[in-house]
Design an enzyme around this catalytic site. Structure first.
Site, PDB file in Angstrom:
ATOM      1  N   LYS A 112       0.818  -1.222   0.000  1.00  8.81           N
ATOM      2  CA  LYS A 112       0.000   0.000   0.000  1.00  8.81           C
ATOM      3  C   LYS A 112       0.841   1.257   0.000  1.00  8.81           C
ATOM      4  O   LYS A 112       0.442   2.280  -0.556  1.00  8.81           O
ATOM      5  CB  LYS A 112      -0.957  -0.007   1.197  1.00  8.81           C
ATOM      6  CG  LYS A 112      -2.062  -1.033   1.032  1.00  8.81           C
ATOM      7  CD  LYS A 112      -3.286  -0.729   1.864  1.00  8.81           C
ATOM      8  CE  LYS A 112      -4.423  -1.653   1.444  1.00  8.81           C
ATOM      9  NZ  LYS A 112      -5.388  -1.908   2.502  1.00  8.81           N
ATOM     10  N   LYS A 195      -5.193  -9.758  -6.238  1.00  2.29           N
ATOM     11  CA  LYS A 195      -6.327  -9.992  -5.334  1.00  2.29           C
ATOM     12  C   LYS A 195      -7.528  -9.142  -5.746  1.00  2.29           C
ATOM     13  O   LYS A 195      -7.355  -8.007  -6.180  1.00  2.29           O
ATOM     14  CB  LYS A 195      -5.863  -9.566  -3.935  1.00  2.29           C
ATOM     15  CG  LYS A 195      -6.642 -10.083  -2.786  1.00  2.29           C
ATOM     16  CD  LYS A 195      -5.954  -9.681  -1.483  1.00  2.29           C
ATOM     17  CE  LYS A 195      -6.015  -8.179  -1.275  1.00  2.29           C
ATOM     18  NZ  LYS A 195      -5.532  -7.745   0.031  1.00  2.29           N
ATOM     19  N   LYS A 198     -11.246  -3.735  -3.072  1.00  6.02           N
ATOM     20  CA  LYS A 198     -12.177  -2.605  -3.125  1.00  6.02           C
ATOM     21  C   LYS A 198     -11.575  -1.450  -3.907  1.00  6.02           C
ATOM     22  O   LYS A 198     -12.290  -0.614  -4.444  1.00  6.02           O
ATOM     23  CB  LYS A 198     -12.483  -2.125  -1.700  1.00  6.02           C
ATOM     24  CG  LYS A 198     -13.157  -3.152  -0.808  1.00  6.02           C
ATOM     25  CD  LYS A 198     -13.254  -2.581   0.621  1.00  6.02           C
ATOM     26  CE  LYS A 198     -13.655  -3.642   1.626  1.00  6.02           C
ATOM     27  NZ  LYS A 198     -13.041  -3.407   2.938  1.00  6.02           N
TER      28      LYS A 198
HETATM   29  P1  TYM Z   1     -10.702  -5.713   4.628  1.00  9.85           P
HETATM   30  O1  TYM Z   1     -11.726  -4.675   4.918  1.00  9.85           O
HETATM   31  O2  TYM Z   1      -9.658  -5.434   3.617  1.00  9.85           O
HETATM   32  O3  TYM Z   1     -11.387  -7.061   4.214  1.00  9.85           O
HETATM   33  C1  TYM Z   1     -12.419  -7.621   4.990  1.00  9.85           C
HETATM   34  C2  TYM Z   1     -12.358  -9.134   4.972  1.00  9.85           C
HETATM   35  O4  TYM Z   1     -12.442  -9.614   3.648  1.00  9.85           O
HETATM   36  C3  TYM Z   1     -11.357 -10.478   3.365  1.00  9.85           C
HETATM   37  N1  TYM Z   1     -10.957 -10.295   1.968  1.00  9.85           N
HETATM   38  C4  TYM Z   1     -10.842 -11.290   1.080  1.00  9.85           C
HETATM   39  N2  TYM Z   1     -11.032 -12.616   1.196  1.00  9.85           N
HETATM   40  C5  TYM Z   1     -10.852 -13.364   0.086  1.00  9.85           C
HETATM   41  N3  TYM Z   1     -10.483 -12.834  -1.119  1.00  9.85           N
HETATM   42  C6  TYM Z   1     -10.277 -11.522  -1.270  1.00  9.85           C
HETATM   43  N4  TYM Z   1      -9.924 -11.014  -2.444  1.00  9.85           N
HETATM   44  C7  TYM Z   1     -10.454 -10.678  -0.135  1.00  9.85           C
HETATM   45  N5  TYM Z   1     -10.341  -9.343   0.071  1.00  9.85           N
HETATM   46  C8  TYM Z   1     -10.650  -9.132   1.364  1.00  9.85           C
HETATM   47  C9  TYM Z   1     -10.264 -10.041   4.307  1.00  9.85           C
HETATM   48  O5  TYM Z   1      -9.329 -11.069   4.528  1.00  9.85           O
HETATM   49  C10 TYM Z   1     -11.046  -9.688   5.541  1.00  9.85           C
HETATM   50  O6  TYM Z   1     -11.319 -10.840   6.312  1.00  9.85           O
HETATM   51  N6  TYM Z   1      -7.483  -5.498   8.368  1.00  9.85           N
HETATM   52  C11 TYM Z   1      -8.786  -5.998   8.021  1.00  9.85           C
HETATM   53  C12 TYM Z   1      -9.913  -5.446   8.849  1.00  9.85           C
HETATM   54  C13 TYM Z   1      -9.727  -5.614  10.341  1.00  9.85           C
HETATM   55  C14 TYM Z   1      -9.882  -6.815  11.052  1.00  9.85           C
HETATM   56  C15 TYM Z   1      -9.651  -6.469  12.407  1.00  9.85           C
HETATM   57  C16 TYM Z   1     -10.174  -8.119  10.697  1.00  9.85           C
HETATM   58  C17 TYM Z   1      -9.434  -4.642  11.222  1.00  9.85           C
HETATM   59  N7  TYM Z   1      -9.389  -5.141  12.479  1.00  9.85           N
HETATM   60  C18 TYM Z   1      -9.718  -7.430  13.421  1.00  9.85           C
HETATM   61  C19 TYM Z   1     -10.240  -9.083  11.714  1.00  9.85           C
HETATM   62  C20 TYM Z   1     -10.004  -8.727  13.058  1.00  9.85           C
HETATM   63  C21 TYM Z   1      -9.044  -5.586   6.577  1.00  9.85           C
HETATM   64  O7  TYM Z   1      -8.445  -4.710   6.055  1.00  9.85           O
HETATM   65  O8  TYM Z   1     -10.048  -6.182   6.004  1.00  9.85           O
END
Ligand code: TYM
Length: 334
Positions: A112, A195, A198
């Site tokens: 990023k 990947k 968003k």
């Molecule tokens: P975020 O918002 O990027 O994504 C949310 C969830 O979606 C999953 N994900 C995917 N799974 C499969 N294929 C993909 N292409 C894909 N893109 C996203 C992510 O693995 C995630 O589970 N850091 C985290 C948010 C967070 C969090 C936490 C998660 C903040 N605090 C505490 C668990 C526990 C994130 O950026 O997710």
């Protein structure tokens, strides 16, 4: 040790099939077995410099996506991270137990931040510490996420261990990543080596949870493939044919089958035909969720009421843990 599920999603718009298959869908089943806490991590979203009006809307959209996907706000705690100040306070404490070297290893930061490291924000850099605080503030034991979060969870375990060692008490349980299903890493529909995300500039790279049936059909028709038919069972193809592997994984997840079952059924057949059935499957799964999301979003006051209730319940869990942590650390109570 009490078992508690914690997970979260950033309210940064464009909730997509990867978020659904890699995360939300896997959360639903936990509600019957454990206490569950599902967060909308709005403080994390600030690392993306969101427009305030869009942030407000996206918080509601993620809430609607959780509920429409089958998370029951009466059983699970659904809340916005910023409504419980323990997250930010604990993040500071944990940062005092996190060596720079640990954060320097985080691949997501490197991706990023890009080349211009000097101008990357410190919030982006310490993002995984706040994520550790999210989980540990609830003594979270199980964290269902997609594969891309694995490294962050290993860090959360290391930080919990460092804290426990320093204060010589097993205060924070070491959280377990729970990564399962046929689509733990959904790839872009335009490039099977990237990947699904968003922030990809191309709308055609992802299926969005609110896409109409026509849009799903169009995006899947345009999805990149190669001229070969579907692979035969036992054939090695994933590396050379990442787009094919991705569509097979999506099909398997949407139809609750293993990848091998899908390959056995479709061996040697054409992708044009496969994509048609994949479209039907995606519309059957995502369609009702998208419709329900729109219905929920038409009543923002009802969504805000869910978030108010969730905030009260989140604080009721996290506050006593924080009070105990402060006593352990030697900080004054209150
Ligand atoms: P975020 O918002 O990027 O994504 C949310 C969830 O979606 C999953 N994900 C995917 N799974 C499969 N294929 C993909 N292409 C894909 N893109 C996203 C992510 O693995 C995630 O589970 N850091 C985290 C948010 C967070 C969090 C936490 C998660 C903040 N605090 C505490 C668990 C526990 C994130 O950026 O997710």
């Amino acid at each position: 040790m009490h078992q508690r599920v914690f997970s979260g999603i950033q309210p940064t718009g464009n909730l997509h099939l990867g978020n659904y298959l890699g995360a939300i869908r896997n959360w639903v089943g936990f509600q019957d077995r454990m206490e569950t806490v599902f967060c909308i991590v709005d403080l994390h979203a600030l690392t993306q410099a969101p427009d305030p009006a869009e942030l407000r809307q996206n918080i509601r959209e993620v809430t609607a996506a959780y509920i429409a996907s089958g998370i029951d706000p009466k059983r699970a705690v659904i809340f916005a991270q910023s409504r419980c100040s323990v997250h930010a306070e604990l993040a500071w404490v944990l940062s005092c137990h996190t060596p720079l070297g640990w954060l320097n290893r985080m691949t997501q930061f490197k991706e990023k931040a890009g080349k211009d490291r000097e101008n990357a924000l410190t919030g982006l850099y310490t993002y995984p510490v706040l994520m550790a605080a999210d989980i540990l503030a609830y003594h979270g034991t199980h964290v269902p996420v997609g594969e891309d979060q694995k490294q962050h969870l290993e860090l959360a375990r290391d930080i919990a261990g460092a804290f426990n060692r320093f204060y010589q008490r097993d205060f924070f349980p070491l959280p377990e990543p729970v990564i399962f299903g046929a689509a733990t890493r959904v790839m872009s529909l335009r490039d099977g080596t990237k990947k699904m995300s968003k922030s990809d500039p191309s709308d055609y790279s992802r299926l969005v949870m609110t896409d109409s049936a026509d849009t799903v059909a169009l995006k899947l028709r345009k999805a990149k493939t190669d001229p070969l038919p579907l692979p035969e069972p036992g054939q090695e193809f994933e590396k050379e044919r990442p787009e094919a592997a991705n569509l097979i994984g999506i099909y398997a997840a949407l139809s609750d089958q293993s990848r091998d079952e899908v390959i056995t059924t479709w061996a040697g057949r054409q992708f044009s035909e496969f994509k048609k059935e994949l479209t039907d499957l995606a519309v059957a799964v995502l369609g009702p969720i998208g419709v329900e999301m729109q219905r929920l979003l038409a009543d923002p006051a009802a969504i805000d009421a869910v978030l108010d209730d969730g905030a009260a319940r989140a604080n009721a869990i996290a506050r006593p843990i924080w009070t105990e942590a402060k006593a352990l650390i030697g900080l004054p109570p209150g």
